[in-house]
Enzyme design. Structure first.
Site, short mmCIF file in Angstrom:
data_model
loop_
_atom_site.label_atom_id
_atom_site.label_comp_id
_atom_site.label_asym_id
_atom_site.label_seq_id
_atom_site.Cartn_x
_atom_site.Cartn_y
_atom_site.Cartn_z
CD GLU A 194 -3.11 0.85 2.19
OE1 GLU A 194 -4.21 0.35 1.87
OE2 GLU A 194 -2.84 1.19 3.36
CG HIS B 51 6.40 -29.92 3.67
ND1 HIS B 51 6.80 -31.19 3.32
CD2 HIS B 51 7.14 -29.58 4.76
CE1 HIS B 51 7.73 -31.61 4.17
NE2 HIS B 51 7.96 -30.65 5.05
CE LYS C 194 -11.72 2.43 1.22
NZ LYS C 194 -11.20 3.38 2.24
#
Length: 554
Positions: free
Chosen positions: A358, A389, A515
Site C-alpha cells: 500500500e 511443503h 469504494k
C-alpha cells in the site's frame, strides 16, 4: 518539499548508470563464486541492530555493490528526506501531512514540536489514558453491564486498524497475563462477525471500534451488527459498558452510544498501516498490559535511532531497502518472500503486505510525473516449515527470482522433545532454517548429484541451481521489544525505497475508487435502481446473475 516541486528522475543520474554498469559486470556471478572469492563474507556482510543479527551475505552483491547503492541513496537525498520526516515536515505531499509514526514511540522526556505543538506530550497523554483504562479492565475494576469481568475484547476495524493488532496479538500471545483474550473482526462478510461472536457471552465481551473517522463502511457495518447482538441480550443501556472507540470523531462516537470519555484518539499524521503502536493497539494493551506495550514501543525506538543515526553504509533498514531495490530494478525480481521460522509470526507476512504494497505500490511520483522504473515489491510468505511443503519447490528450482527473508529465534518460548524424547523440536525447526538458506544459496550441481550414483536421466531433475538470495534475521527470543524492532526494520525499508523511487509512500489513493464504485452499485444490486452510468457487459452480466440467484428480478 511540496507536491508541485519537480523530483529528479533517479534513473537519469550517474549513480543509476554506475549501478547498471556494475550489474553488467557481476549480474551473472554465482553466490558460490562470491563466497569462494571471499570466504569471510559471512562474517563481514552482517549488521547487529538492537537484538537483531542480520546476515545479508547470501545476496548477489559485493562491497562495491553496497557502496554504489549508498551512492544512489545519496543521489536521491535519502538522508535529507529521512531527517525531514523525523522532524515533522509534510513529506506526505499529496495530502499535505506530516508522517510521524516514529513519534509514537519517542520517550516521554523528549520533545518534538510540530506546528507549534509538542507531539510527544500528546502521544504520552493518550498512552496514559490507555494505560489507566486497561489497568481497570485487567484488574476487574471495569465490569460489564451485568457486573461480570470482561474476558474477551473484540477489535472491530479494517486495514491498518486490524492487520497490525491481529499480527501482534498472535506474536505476543505468551505475554497475555490477565485472563483476557482478543478477537478481531474486519471483513464485511457476515461470516466473519458471526463466527467471532458465536461462542461469546455478551456480559463478558468488550468491543473496541477502531475507525479514525468513525465512518468506515466495513467497520461501522460490523460495529452496528455487534451493537445489535449486544442490545438484543442486554438492552440499550449496556452499550456504554461494552463499547469503546479508537477515533477522532466525538460526535459520531457519541451518536453510536459510546461515552466519549472512553474514546482514544490519534492524529492525521499517523497512517493506518503505521498505527499499531498508537491507540489502535488498545486491544493489545488490554491483553498484555501497559508494561509489555511500553517494551513494544521501546523496540521500535531502538531501530528508529539506528535509522536516524547510523551511516548509510551500515544502516540496516537502508541497506535492506537498497538490496530490495537492487533485485527489483536491476535483476528483475518482482516479489519478496518473508519466511518466519516461528509460528507466532504466522500473520507477519500479511501485515507486511499492507505496509509495503500500500505504501510503494505507486506508478506516479510525488510530483505527479510517471515513474520510470519498477516500484513496489510484492510481499508474500508463510511460516517455516509449512512453506517448505508448499512453495519452496519454486524458490529452489523455478524460473523466477524470489529473494527471501528468513526470520528465526535462538530461544523458543515453547519447546517439546523430538520423537526420540531427547532432542528439541525447536532445534529441528532451526536446522531447517539454516539448511534452506544454505541450499538456496549454493544448490547442488549435476556433477555432485551424478557422483552419488543418481541415474543419468534423473540428474537434471535433481539439480539445485542455487544463487537464490536470502537475508537471515536472528534474535534471541520473540519479545515485545524484538517484535517492535522487526516492524520498524521494515517500516524504514519502505521509506528508503520510496524516496529513491520518488514516490509518496504515505498516501493510498488507489483504494478509493473501488469504494465509490461499490457505493454506486449497491442500490443496483439490492433494488431496482439503474446504474448511474452504463455498465460494461461483464459487470452488467455479473450483477444480473447475482440478482437472479438472490431471488431478485434481473
Amino acid at each position: 518539499m511540496t507536491s508541485m516541486q519537480a523530483i529528479p528522475d533517479i534513473t537519469a543520474t550517474p549513480a543509476w548508470d554506475a549501478l547498471r554498469r556494475h550489474h553488467d559486470e557481476i549480474g551473472a556471478t554465482h553466490l558460490r563464486q562470491f563466497f569462494a572469492d571471499n570466504p569471510n563474507r559471512g562474517r563481514e556482510l552482517v549488521i547487529t541492530v538492537g537484538d537483531l543479527y542480520i546476515d545479508y551475505s547470501k545476496h548477489r552483491i559485493t562491497h562495491d555493490t553496497v557502496q554504489l547503492l549508498v551512492d544512489l541513496a545519496r543521489a536521491a537525498n535519502l538522508e535529507q528526506r529521512r531527517d525531514q520526516m523525523l522532524a515533522g515536515v509534510h513529506v506526505n505531499t499529496s495530502e499535505n501531512r506530516s508522517v510521524l509514526h516514529t513519534a509514537l514511540r519517542l520517550p516521554r522526556d523528549t520533545e518534538l514540536i510540530v506546528d507549534g505543538q509538542n507531539v510527544v506530550q500528546d502521544v504520552h497523554a493518550v498512552l496514559d489514558v490507555m494505560g489507566d483504562f486497561t489497568d481497570r479492565l485487567r484488574s476487574g475494576e471495569w465490569t460489564g453491564a451485568t457486573g461480570k469481568r470482561i474476558n474477551t475484547v473484540v477489535n472491530i476495524g479494517i486495514g491498518g486498524s486490524d492487520l497490525g493488532p491481529v499480527m501482534v496479538y498472535q506474536a505476543l500471545r505468551h505475554y497475555a497475563d490477565a485472563g483476557i483474550s482478543a478477537r478481531f473482526v474486519s471483513n464485511i462478510d457476515p461470516a466473519d462477525l458471526t463466527a467471532k461472536l458465536s461462542d461469546l457471552e455478551p456480559g463478558t465481551t468488550l468491543f473496541i471500534v477502531a475507525s479514525k473517522t468513525f465512518s468506515t463502511l466495513e467497520t461501522l457495518t460490523n460495529a452496528t451488527a455487534a451493537r445489535r447482538w449486544l442490545t438484543d441480550a442486554l438492552g440499550e443501556a449496556a452499550v456504554s459498558k461494552h463499547f469503546v472507540a479508537v477515533s477522532t470523531n466525538k460526535r459520531l462516537v457519541k451518536d453510536f452510544g459510546i461515552n466519549t470519555a472512553n474514546m482514544f484518539g490519534f492524529w492525521e499524521w499517523v497512517g493506518g498501516r503505521y498505527s499499531v503502536d498508537s491507540a489502535i493497539g488498545l486491544s493489545l494493551m488490554a491483553v498484555v498490559g501497559r508494561e509489555s506495550f511500553a517494551d513494544f514501543l521501546s523496540g521500535f525506538h531502538i531501530v528508529d535511532q539506528h535509522f536516524q543515526n547510523a551511516p548509510l553504509e551500515s544502516n540496516a533498514p537502508v541497506l535492506l531497502g537498497l538490496i530490495g531495490l537492487w533485485y527489483s530494478d536491476f535483476l528483475g525480481a518482482q516479489s519478496r518472500a518473508v519466511l518466519p521460522y516461528s509460528n507466532d509470526l504466522a500473520r507477519f507476512a500479511a501485515y507486511l503486505q499492507q505496509l509495503t504494497m500500500e505504501s510503494n505500490g505507486k506508478s506516479t511520483r510525488a510530483d505527479g510525473t510517471p515513474v520510470t522504473t519498477n516500484t513496489g515489491e510484492i510481499y508474500w510468505g508463510e511460516t517455516g516449515t509449512n512453506g517448505q511443503h508448499a512453495f519452496y519447490q519454486l524458490l529452489h528450482q523455478g524460473t523466477r527470482l524470489v529473494p527471501a527473508d528468513f526470520i528465526g529465534f535462538s530461544q523458543p518460548i515453547d519447546d517439546l522433545p523430538t520423537v526420540d524424547g531427547i532432542g528439541s523440536m525447536h532445534d529441528l525447526l532451526m536446522s531447517n532454517f539454516f539448511a534452506q538458506t544454505q541450499v538456496l544459496a549454493f544448490g547442488k550441481t549435476a556433477e555432485e548429484i551424478a557422483a552419488e550414483g543418481t541415474p543419468a536421466e534423473v540428474v537434471p531433475h535433481k539439480v539445485m541451481p542455487g544463487n537464490r538470495p536470502t537475508t537471515s534475521i536472528l534474535a534471541n527470543r520473540l519479545t515485545p521489544s524484538v517484535l517492535g524492532q522487526l516492524i520498524a526494520l521494515y517500516e524504514h525499508q519502505v521509506f528508503t525505497e520510496g524516496v529513491i523511487w520518488g514516490i509518496d509512500s504515505f498516501d493510498q489513493w488507489g483504494v478509493e475508487l473501488g469504494k465509490k464504485q461499490a457505493e454506486a452499485l449497491l442500490p443496483v444490486i439490492t433494488g431496482n435502481a439503474s446504474p448511474a452510468q452504463q455498465l460494461d457487459s461483464s459487470t452488467d452480466t455479473l450483477v444480473r446473475r447475482y440478482r437472479t440467484e438472490r431471488g431478485r428480478t434481473s
